[in-house]
Design an enzyme around this catalytic site. Structure first.
Site, PDB file in Angstrom:
ATOM      1  N   HIS A  47      10.478  -0.146   9.908  1.00 35.45           N
ATOM      2  CA  HIS A  47      10.132   1.277   9.919  1.00 35.45           C
ATOM      3  C   HIS A  47       9.044   1.570   8.887  1.00 35.45           C
ATOM      4  CE1 HIS A  47      11.174   5.648  10.225  1.00 35.45           C
ATOM      5  NE2 HIS A  47      10.645   5.642   9.018  1.00 35.45           N
ATOM      6  N   GLU A  48       9.247   1.081   7.669  1.00 34.25           N
ATOM      7  CA  GLU A  48       8.264   1.336   6.616  1.00 34.25           C
ATOM      8  C   GLU A  48       6.950   0.601   6.880  1.00 34.25           C
ATOM      9  OE1 GLU A  48       8.756   3.763   4.599  1.00 34.25           O
ATOM     10  OE2 GLU A  48      10.809   3.958   5.317  1.00 34.25           O
TER      11      GLU A  48
END
Length: 154
Positions: A67-68
């Site tokens: 996600h990051e």
């Protein structure tokens, strides 16, 4: 897992899933409470919440890293890197990252109760906050209140 192992894992996932190198710092941030990770727009560094790894295991933690990394790579390539952007949603789905992380807060439906008993009428008073028994009296008979022992509460 320590900082060096985290950095290596993030670099490997970046190459495997995004086909681009991760060239900045990945660290654990103990101040993160409600989020799994954070991408910094100015420095391009990424912070992660260690409690996600400890609580939910490596599979969930890898989803947070992906996600990051979506934020990271989209921002550096000049595409839409915010949660609302279609580029972000598409890349997140392609890489298998998590949209939301499970909460690490310990939510308990049972709150701690303080039990007070009136010496005169034996009325039991339940409170979520503890209070000074020298300043308050029984609401029924104005008698003296006594905090119950822990054994008596059970």
């Amino acid at each position: 897992m320590n900082q060096i192992e985290l950095q290596k894992l993030v670099e490997e996932l970046s190459i495997d899933y995004f086909k681009r190198p991760f060239e900045h710092a990945a660290t654990f941030n103990s101040r993160l409470r409600t989020t799994g990770g954070r991408y910094h727009l100015k420095s391009h560094n990424v912070d992660f919440n260690l409690k996600i790894l400890e609580t939910f295991g490596m599979l969930e933690f890898v989803k947070v890293i992906k996600h990051e990394l979506c934020h990271y790579h989209l921002h550096l390539t000049g595409k839409g890197y915010q949660h609302k952007d279609n580029d972000f949603k598409v890349l997140l789905k392609q890489t298998g990252g998590s949209r939301f992380v499970q909460s690490v807060k310990t939510t308990s439906n049972e709150k701690k109760l303080w039990l007070y008993r009136c010496k005169n009428c034996q009325l039991i008073i339940r409170r979520q906050r503890r209070f000074d028994t020298t300043k308050f009296v029984c609401k029924k008979c104005k008698g003296k209140l006594v905090l119950q022992n822990v054994e008596e509460q059970l």
